[in-house]
Write a protein that holds these residues in place. Structure first.
Motif, short mmCIF file in Angstrom:
data_model
loop_
_atom_site.label_atom_id
_atom_site.label_comp_id
_atom_site.label_asym_id
_atom_site.label_seq_id
_atom_site.Cartn_x
_atom_site.Cartn_y
_atom_site.Cartn_z
N ARG A 59 45.72 -55.98 25.53
CA ARG A 59 45.23 -57.11 26.32
C ARG A 59 46.38 -57.98 26.81
O ARG A 59 46.35 -58.50 27.93
N GLU A 60 47.40 -58.12 25.99
CA GLU A 60 48.58 -58.90 26.41
C GLU A 60 49.28 -58.21 27.58
O GLU A 60 49.68 -58.86 28.56
N GLN A 95 47.30 -58.71 30.75
CA GLN A 95 47.45 -60.06 31.29
C GLN A 95 48.80 -60.22 32.00
O GLN A 95 48.88 -60.81 33.09
#
Length: 287
Positions: free
Chosen positions: A220-221, A224
């Motif tokens: 998810r990082e 992003q």
């Protein structure tokens, strides 16, 4: 730097259709489009720890060649020092809860006997110069007229992400990027967030949400960070329930299984990505 899950998986059935050549000084498995069809681009595969001799990697190269109409190179960037396929059997016993704990130390030692030397002999400082030298030579050869893509898996995924940065090592002497597009599936040993922050070239990633090497929080990082790069075309496709190595080493003994389907979906993701990026590269070259 360790990745035990990089040495797990399955050897799948199938007969490779390509041939062996020496390309830019490296032993290389070569897969081509069907007879009579002209290659629309060149794909270089940087494989997982089992290297060019692993039948799964050769069959994957064949699939890219036939489905995408590409000339596909699978070079021996490991210089014959890949992990033996027998490591998978030892690791299967290590992670098998049915195996007696009395036998676990034996299988752990057997696996370490193979993967510890592999990691030392194939550390980034040794293999990265081979990879960049091959790609630079390719840009002066086939890559001068055809778009070039690089696909990396597990061990090779780290190299792909680093190649998508913008520095002296990722460009030719004239400043041209070593490839027009990059794809990675379940990369290992990434430094998050730095390696993703350094990405400057178009990058596609396939990753499972049950990947023991790159956890979902890191995924998810990465999503992003990439989403915030306005000048980089990127995608991170998360496959529900997929584990590390699924795109190359998932069992395909059951054609209708979720494992098989997700492996095939990752292939389609890569091919569609390269098709889109190569069309854009050709438009930019002609404009």
């Amino acid at each position: 730097m360790s990745c035990p899950r990089c040495f797990t998986g399955h050897v799948n059935p199938g007969t490779p259709q390509g041939r062996w050549e020496t390309i830019h000084t490296l032993k290389t498995y070569v897969a081509e489009p069907a007879k009579g069809k002209q290659a629309l681009g060149v794909i270089v595969i940087i494989p997982d720890a089992f290297g060019v001799g692993f039948v799964n990697n050769q069959i994957l190269a064949d699939h890219y060649a036939s489905a995408g109409q590409y000339l596909v190179y699978l070079p021996d960037f490991m210089d014959g020092k890949e992990a033996p396929v027998s490591t998978m059997l030892a690791m299967a016993h290590v992670f098998d809860n049915q195996v007696s704990y009395l036998w676990k130390p034996y299988y752990i030692l057997a696996a370490m006997y193979n993967f510890v030397p592999f990691m030392y002999k194939n550390r980034v400082s040794v293999t990265s110069p081979r990879i960049t030298a091959f790609l630079k030579a390719l840009r002066e050869d086939k890559g001068a007229s055809l778009p070039v893509g690089v696909a990396g898996f597990c061990w090779g995924g780290l190299h792909v992400v680093k190649l998508s940065a913008d520095n002296a090592e990722t460009k030719t002497a004239s400043g041209r990027p070593l490839a027009d597009a990059f794809f990675t599936a379940h990369p290992s040993n990434l430094t998050i967030p730095k390696d993703i922050e350094d990405v400057k070239r178009n990058l596609s990633m396939a990753i499972g949400d049950d990947d023991a090497v790159m956890g979902i929080k890191q995924v998810r990082e990465a999503q992003q960070i990439l989403a915030g790069k306005a000048d980089v075309d990127s995608e991170v496709v998360v496959y529900p329930g997929a584990k590390h190595g699924f795109s190359v080493r998932a069992s395909k003994t059951k054609p209708d299984s979720k494992e098989t389907q997700q492996s095939e979906e990752a292939e389609k993701q890569a091919i569609a990505w390269f098709q889109r990026q190569f069309e854009a590269a050709k438009r930019n070259q002609s404009s």
